[in-house]
Design a protein around this motif. Structure first.
Motif: not given
Ligand SMILES: [Mg+2]
Ligand SMILES: Nc1ncnc2c1ncn2[C@@H]1O[C@H](COP(=O)(O)OP(=O)(O)OP(=O)(O)O)[C@@H](O)[C@H]1O
Lengths: 272, 259, 273
Positions: C43, C84, C161
């Motif tokens: 990330t 995410q 993500d």
């Molecule tokens: Mg991550």
């Protein structure tokens, strides 16, 4: 241990029941998997099995709902908390924020249960090890990656050592090895401590490998129930939007058997 | 960092003090703010007690900055308002019909100094004590845990709002929202910021409430704590002395007001 | 549009060194999967692509732009981003407004915005709910909504993500179709995922991270075959590859079709021996 008999539940202000006449009996020491498409009622069933329905969510219920023979509605969440643990789907909101470090965060539930310090320390160390985050113990639970936060959420409940552990998609943010380790750890708890584990998941391979029994939901109804292989290899899983493992899919194209393999071991045996 | 707080981590004697000792100190500050008669006394207390404590706690810079940020605007507005409107003989200067008097200036400064002492004590407590430890100290003395949790999250809500605001700001920028300076642009920012912030926190509240229940928050058991807060006989004595001093100050003030 | 990362390191203010000397070139039109254990730095890496994080050291180029010279909002014309946690990005009153927000910011005309909203919602299967409130949707659907909002920005590069998190077969199918479509349109696609079966089936190339460094990089088939390297990075190969290995079958089958073909050939060869 937990029993539902023709149990239906409506969220406040809804027409369609989220659970529709579900009958289910769960014994001590079972490892149970719940599968179903998004919106099939997995989370609601998790809430019901842990008492959040009807205790946290209002709304209508019908049918029987008992915990250890007692009517679930007659117990309260405070009493249930030490016995039933629930890990929620979304890890981002499970951190209580009441404490500073990961270690203290895990302690929060234990403090509420009124455990002595030495016992708390032992349990926290054990839980940190079970989900493999010993190295995060002194970090802030907010400044970690998504998967790390999910591990913290799981450890916080594991440390409370409930007799029944309900987990709603607890591995969504975990890496593959982390997922396998989590299942292995839960399996170990089931066999050594005889706790009951109920787990809603999309990761069919691991359900198939570790569960004693799988329950399939669709539109709030119980659609199938039985051994992982019997349930997860059936064509019905495709119709329910659950899908099948790639072992089953590959074998379906290559073999003519009554029951398709659902795990690596089974597939290896069938295709050898 | 999400979930941060005003607390500043340092290793110092002030940090190490039992939270209640610092609470007693803050109480004394509040009593002084209410009871001390004039500007010199108030400033003397600030320079003679709070500042040395901040230095001891290795928080000098952060403490002074926070004081300035919080009390600064009050000093300004109070002196202006009082200076112009509370009357008095000694005119310092005039703006149209309005006269700015020395008496007014003094009254404004005194009021601001009262604030400075009260808030300074609070800031010192907050900056040197992790809020969870403060709440633990209070609940150990019979303060209801439910209220403690609410207070705790309320105290932490500002920084966690800030962190959350940062996250959302990131997301909006990633979707093409230009973050330039300029008032108009800032205003344009408000909606896309406030929306998810409030929504998020409302959502958070119900999910968090549930997550709290899952952590046995309403368990009937008597709560315990992972960490024992260090305390000592000396600190207990000091606490009592501070509390007594605070009470005495207030009584004295009351008595002289009645005279 | 291509993307280059040169000698990049990143340290969080708290002191964690999350990226450590990354060099990487992603050519235009590639579908790249980034894998790695929790906390590996995935990330963190992709947040450099749209300037949400700025490298402590090194350079990131988006096409011919040096990212250091552009704001995140400017980079948003080139890089679309799916977070995410979808709740980090949703704020409008209706799904349609939510999806239209990005294109509007980028200065698309009202008619154009409408068109893009309709198309994006249709792609993720939420077109029936265009006027619903985002928070009426359960979390997995909110993720799909966030995906639609990202697609509607029509950027040459997309970063996703964990797109398949919490999705059932239907959701995964939708995402799989969307990826295929976007790939055909020549977009550069970068997805982070722990869903190995999904990555194996869709990605052209893979990049495995470990402790803030690039551990392996290569074509999907090549990377998936490197059992030892994957093991070191704590990444388990997908089901079909594991099955082939367990059967001692040669090759690294990435889809069920591949597996079936390779299996038949292997059996034939075995028999003829
Ligand atoms: Mg991550
Ligand atoms: N906000 C933050 N502040 C400080 N450290 C952080 C922060 N976010 C992440 N980290 C740390 O940086 C490292 C890399 O994190 P990152 O989020 O990039 O991992 P990831 O590969 O995306 O993991 P996951 O698969 O769990 O999402 C980890 O050690 C993590 O704990």
């Amino acid at each position: 241990m937990i029993e539902l008999k023709k149990f239906s539940y409506w969220y406040p202000g809804t027409e369609q029941p989220a659970l529709d006449r579900v009958s289910l009996s769960i014994a001590e020491g079972e490892f149970i998997g719940i599968v179903g498409a998004n919106g099939a009622g997995k989370s609601t069933l998790c809430y019901a099995l842990s008492g959040f329905v009807p205790h946290f969510y209002n709304g209508e219920t019908e049918g029987q709902h008992t915990f250890n023979g007692q009517d679930m509605a007659s117990l309260d969440l405070g009493q249930l908390a030490g016995q039933v643990g629930l890990v929620f789907q979304n890890p981002f909101n499970q951190i209580s924020g009441a404490r500073f470090t990961v270690r203290e965060e895990i302690a929060f539930g234990l403090e509420n249960l009124g455990l002595p310090q030495s016992e708390m320390r032992a349990r926290i160390d054990e839980a940190l090890e079970l989900v493999n985050i010993q190295d995060l113990a002194e970090r802030s639970p907010f400044s970690v990656s998504g998967g790390q936060q999910q591990r913290i959420a799981i450890a916080s409940i594991l440390a409370m050592q409930p007799r029944v552990l309900v987990l709603d998609e607890p591995t969504s943010q975990l890496d593959p090895d982390g997922t396998r380790d989590m299942f292995t750890a839960l399996n170990k708890l089931v066999s050594t401590r005889k706790i009951t584990v109920i787990l809603a998941e999309h990761k069919l391979e691991w359900l198939a490998t570790f569960c004693d029994r799988v329950i399939a939901l669709g539109g709030g109804k119980l659609r199938a129930e039985g051994s992982p292989q019997a349930v997860l290899s059936s064509e019905q899983m495709l119709r329910l939007g659950v899908g099948r493992t790639q072992y089953s899919e590959a074998a379906a194209r290559l073999l003519r058997t009554k029951q398709l393999p659902v795990t690596l071991e089974q597939a290896k045996k069938a295709l050898k | 960092m999400r979930g941060g707080s005003i607390y500043i981590e340092r290793s110092s004697g002030l940090h190490w003090l039992h939270p209640l000792t610092k609470v007693a100190l803050t109480a004394l500050c509040f009593a002084s703010a209410a009871a001390l008669p004039g500007l010199p006394w108030l400033l003397a207390l600030f320079v003679g007690l709070l500042l040395p404590l901040a230095i001891w706690g290795r928080l000098t810079g952060a403490f002074l900055k926070a004081c300035l940020l919080v009390v600064g605007p009050f000093v300004l507005s109070l002196t202006i308002i009082q200076g112009f409107f509370s009357g008095g003989e000694t005119v310092l200067f005039k703006l149209g019909r309005f006269a700015f008097t020395q008496e007014g200036l003094l009254a404004g400064l005194t009021f601001a100094a009262r604030l400075l002492v009260a808030l300074g004590g609070t800031l010192l407590l907050m900056q040197s004590t992790p809020q969870p430890h403060l709440m633990q100290a209070l609940t150990e003395r019979g303060f209801p845990p439910r209220i403690a949790y609410v207070v705790l999250t309320a105290i932490q809500i500002f920084p966690s709002f800030q962190d959350r605001a940062q996250v959302i700001m990131d997301a909006q920028q990633a979707r093409g929202l230009e973050l330039q300076s300029g008032l108009l642009n800032r205003a344009r920012l408000l909606l896309p910021m406030v929306g998810p912030l409030i929504l998020g926190s409302v959502m958070d509240v119900s999910e968090r409430a549930m997550a709290l229940e899952a952590r046995a928050f309403s368990s009937p058991a008597r709560k315990t704590s992972l960490n024992t807060l260090a305390d000592s006989l000396l600190q207990r004595a000091v606490r009592w002395l501070l509390a007594l001093a605070a009470a005495a100050l207030l009584l004295w003030r009351l008595w002289s007001a009645l005279q | 549009m291509n993307l280059r990362v040169e000698g990049v390191s990143f340290r969080y203010p708290s002191g964690v060194l999350a990226l450590d000397g990354i060099d990487l070139a992603i050519p235009s039109g590639q579908l790249l999967a980034i894998l790695g254990e929790n906390g590996a730095g995935k990330t963190t890496l992709v947040k450099l692509f749209n300037g949400l994080l700025r490298p402590s050291q090194g350079k990131v180029y988006i096409g011919d732009w040096d990212s250091a010279e552009h704001t995140t909002a400017a980079l948003a014309r080139r890089v679309g981003f799916l977070f995410q946690n979808p709740d980090d990005q949703l704020f409008e009153r209706t799904l349609a407004r939510e999806v239209g927000y990005g294109p509007r910011n980028l200065g698309a005309s009202e008619a154009e915005v409408k068109r893009r909203v309709a198309r994006a919602l249709k792609l993720v299967g939420l077109h029936d709910m265009a006027e619903a409130h985002p928070y009426d949707l359960p979390q997995p659907q909110r993720k799909l909504l966030a995906l639609a909002a990202t697609i509607a920005m029509d950027t040459p590069i997309l970063v996703l993500d964990e797109p398949t998190i919490g999705q059932d077969e239907v959701g995964r199918g939708a995402i799989s179709r969307i990826l295929t479509d976007l790939h055909r349109m020549g977009r550069t696609l970068i997805m982070i995922s722990h869903d190995m079966d999904f990555c194996a089936e869709h990605a052209q190339r893979m990049l495995v991270m470990l402790n803030g460094k690039i551990h392996v990089e290569g074509t999907t088939e090549d990377v998936m075959g490197q059992t030892k390297k994957l093991d070191e990075a704590e990444v388990a190969p997908p089901q079909l590859v594991r099955l082939a290995q367990a059967l001692k079958m040669p090759g690294t089958p990435l889809t069920v079709d591949d597996f079936v073909d390779e299996y038949k050939q292997w059996r034939k060869k075995k028999k003829s021996k």
